[in-house]
Scaffold this motif. Sequence first.
Motif, PDB file in Angstrom:
ATOM      1  N   PRO A 176       2.265   8.737 -20.614  1.00  0.00           N
ATOM      2  CA  PRO A 176       2.347  10.205 -20.094  1.00  0.00           C
ATOM      3  C   PRO A 176       2.741   9.920 -18.685  1.00  0.00           C
ATOM      4  CG  PRO A 176       0.098   9.555 -20.807  1.00  0.00           C
ATOM      5  CD  PRO A 176       0.562   8.165 -21.135  1.00  0.00           C
ATOM      6  N   LEU A 177       3.769  10.892 -18.186  1.00  0.00           N
ATOM      7  CA  LEU A 177       4.364  10.510 -16.891  1.00  0.00           C
ATOM      8  C   LEU A 177       3.767  11.933 -15.754  1.00  0.00           C
ATOM      9  CD1 LEU A 177       6.774   9.726 -15.395  1.00  0.00           C
ATOM     10  CD2 LEU A 177       8.173  11.676 -16.206  1.00  0.00           C
ATOM     11  N   VAL A 178       3.279  11.304 -14.707  1.00  0.00           N
ATOM     12  CA  VAL A 178       2.982  12.242 -13.727  1.00  0.00           C
ATOM     13  C   VAL A 178       3.965  12.194 -12.436  1.00  0.00           C
ATOM     14  CG1 VAL A 178       1.229  12.498 -11.760  1.00  0.00           C
ATOM     15  CG2 VAL A 178       0.548  11.479 -14.199  1.00  0.00           C
ATOM     16  N   VAL A 179       4.492  13.508 -12.190  1.00  0.00           N
ATOM     17  CA  VAL A 179       5.531  13.561 -11.067  1.00  0.00           C
ATOM     18  C   VAL A 179       4.828  14.259  -9.860  1.00  0.00           C
ATOM     19  CG1 VAL A 179       7.412  14.856 -10.554  1.00  0.00           C
ATOM     20  CG2 VAL A 179       7.382  13.843 -12.809  1.00  0.00           C
ATOM     21  N   GLU A 180       5.098  13.346  -8.569  1.00  0.00           N
ATOM     22  CA  GLU A 180       4.432  13.917  -7.383  1.00  0.00           C
ATOM     23  C   GLU A 180       5.804  14.351  -6.490  1.00  0.00           C
ATOM     24  OE1 GLU A 180       1.948  13.182  -3.397  1.00  0.00           O
ATOM     25  OE2 GLU A 180       2.590  11.442  -4.776  1.00  0.00           O
ATOM     26  N   ILE A 181       5.755  15.735  -6.313  1.00  0.00           N
ATOM     27  CA  ILE A 181       6.804  16.257  -5.647  1.00  0.00           C
ATOM     28  C   ILE A 181       6.313  16.158  -4.131  1.00  0.00           C
ATOM     29  CG2 ILE A 181       7.993  18.379  -4.967  1.00  0.00           C
ATOM     30  CD1 ILE A 181       8.617  17.202  -7.753  1.00  0.00           C
ATOM     31  N   GLY A 182       7.286  15.474  -3.116  1.00  0.00           N
ATOM     32  CA  GLY A 182       6.850  15.217  -1.835  1.00  0.00           C
ATOM     33  C   GLY A 182       5.961  14.140  -1.602  1.00  0.00           C
ATOM     34  N   SER A 183       6.500  12.989  -2.004  1.00  0.00           N
ATOM     35  CA  SER A 183       5.383  11.797  -2.041  1.00  0.00           C
ATOM     36  C   SER A 183       4.982  11.298  -0.794  1.00  0.00           C
ATOM     37  CB  SER A 183       5.651  10.870  -3.063  1.00  0.00           C
ATOM     38  OG  SER A 183       7.146  10.309  -2.737  1.00  0.00           O
TER      39      SER A 183
ATOM     40  N   ASP B 233       2.584   6.526 -16.274  1.00  0.00           N
ATOM     41  CA  ASP B 233       3.803   6.432 -15.363  1.00  0.00           C
ATOM     42  C   ASP B 233       3.948   7.476 -14.297  1.00  0.00           C
ATOM     43  OD1 ASP B 233       4.311   3.794 -16.840  1.00  0.00           O
ATOM     44  OD2 ASP B 233       5.759   5.019 -18.262  1.00  0.00           O
ATOM     45  N   PHE B 234       4.418   7.032 -13.257  1.00  0.00           N
ATOM     46  CA  PHE B 234       4.438   7.943 -11.974  1.00  0.00           C
ATOM     47  C   PHE B 234       5.936   7.771 -11.478  1.00  0.00           C
ATOM     48  CE2 PHE B 234       0.190   6.805 -12.618  1.00  0.00           C
ATOM     49  CZ  PHE B 234      -0.609   8.058 -12.284  1.00  0.00           C
ATOM     50  N   LEU B 235       6.345   8.966 -11.114  1.00  0.00           N
ATOM     51  CA  LEU B 235       7.709   9.270 -10.496  1.00  0.00           C
ATOM     52  C   LEU B 235       7.425  10.093  -9.204  1.00  0.00           C
ATOM     53  CD1 LEU B 235      10.636   9.078 -10.659  1.00  0.00           C
ATOM     54  CD2 LEU B 235      10.778  11.379 -11.611  1.00  0.00           C
ATOM     55  N   ALA B 236       7.816   9.176  -7.910  1.00  0.00           N
ATOM     56  CA  ALA B 236       7.645   9.824  -6.505  1.00  0.00           C
ATOM     57  C   ALA B 236       8.815  10.350  -6.161  1.00  0.00           C
ATOM     58  CB  ALA B 236       7.191   8.565  -5.632  1.00  0.00           C
ATOM     59  N   VAL B 237       8.924  11.931  -5.993  1.00  0.00           N
ATOM     60  CA  VAL B 237      10.063  12.351  -5.391  1.00  0.00           C
ATOM     61  C   VAL B 237       9.902  12.667  -4.216  1.00  0.00           C
ATOM     62  CG1 VAL B 237      11.435  14.738  -5.935  1.00  0.00           C
ATOM     63  CG2 VAL B 237      10.127  13.453  -7.727  1.00  0.00           C
TER      64      VAL B 237
END
Length: 308
Positions: free
Chosen positions: A107-114, A131-135
Motif C-alpha cells: 500500500p502506498l501512502v502519499v503526504e502532500i506538503g510533508s 510505503d510512503f511518498l513525501a511530496v
Amino acid sequence: MSETPATESSTAPAATEAAAAAAQRAPRSTDGSARPITPGSQAAAGTYHAQPVSFVRRGTRLQGRRQKAWEDHSDALAVDVPRHIADTSVHPDFVFDAAAEFGRVAPLVVEIGSGLGEAVVNAAKNNPDKDFLAVEVYTPGLAQTIQKIVANGLGNVRVVQANAPEVLGTMLPAGSVSEVWVFFPDPWHKTKHNKRRMVKDTFAPLVARVLAPGGTWRLATDWSTYAEQMLAVGTASADFTNIYDGGRAGADSPLTQARRSGVDCEQSDVPDEVGGWAPRFDGRILTSFENKAHKAGRVIFDLAFRRN
C-alpha cells in the motif's frame, strides 16, 4: 481615410523583437542554452501560469547536516523527476513506478506538503508494511526528511520535490494510492490570498484520480475558514464520501469551539449543528507545527473522506 495594409518590411522588425523576447523567456538548461518547448513544458507552463500555485518559493540553500544528507543520500531516497519549466515541475510523460522504487508491492501512502518529515517518517517507522511518498517543494525540508529516514534506517520512504497537482495529475498512476494526506497546508488566511489555497474544487478530482476505490483522503488544519472550505470541497465531490458525516456536531464540534474562542474567526455562540469532523487521526504524530498551533490557542480540525 482608409488604413494602409501593413507590408512585410514593416512587420518584420516587430516579429524579430517578439521572437527575441520569446527566446529570453524560454526555459534554460544548466549550461544556459535554451531548452526546446515541448508538450511537457507547455503543460508545466499551464500549471504554473494558468492559475495561482499554493506556495511561494522560499530559501533553498542547504548547509551543514542537511547539505551532507542531501549529497550522501538523495540519489537513493529522492525520486529523480524530469523537469521543464521549473525545479518543481513534472514532465507529464513521467510516471512513478512504486514497485520498482521500493522493490515490492505494498500500500502506498502519499503526504502532500510533508514539511520537515516528522509525520511521514513516524508513520513509516510504525507501518513497515506500507510505503510512503513525501511530496514537498522546499529543498531544506526534503533534506531534513532524508536525515530522519537515514537516522531511523527506513527503506519504505521516498521524497520528491514537486508541485502537488502535477504529482496527482500525471506522475502517480490512477488508482495506485491507498491514502493521501494533506496536513496543515498553508492557510493563505487573507481573503485576497484564498485563491492560492491548495484544497479547492479543482484539487478533489486530482486526489480522486490517484486513490484506489475505498482509499482515504485525510486532511487537517488549524484554520477554521480553511476547515470549512475543505469540508465543503470533499462534501461536494461525487468521488468522495465523508467517513464521519454528521460527526462531532454541536458542542463537540471543533468549529463550535473555534467560534466561541474567536481566535481565528469572528466570535460567536452559534453552534455547528452540521458536523462532519473526524476525530484526531491517531496515525498523525504531534509535530512541532501542530504544537505551536495548540500553544496559540488554535483549534485543530480533522477530516477523512473515502474514495467511492
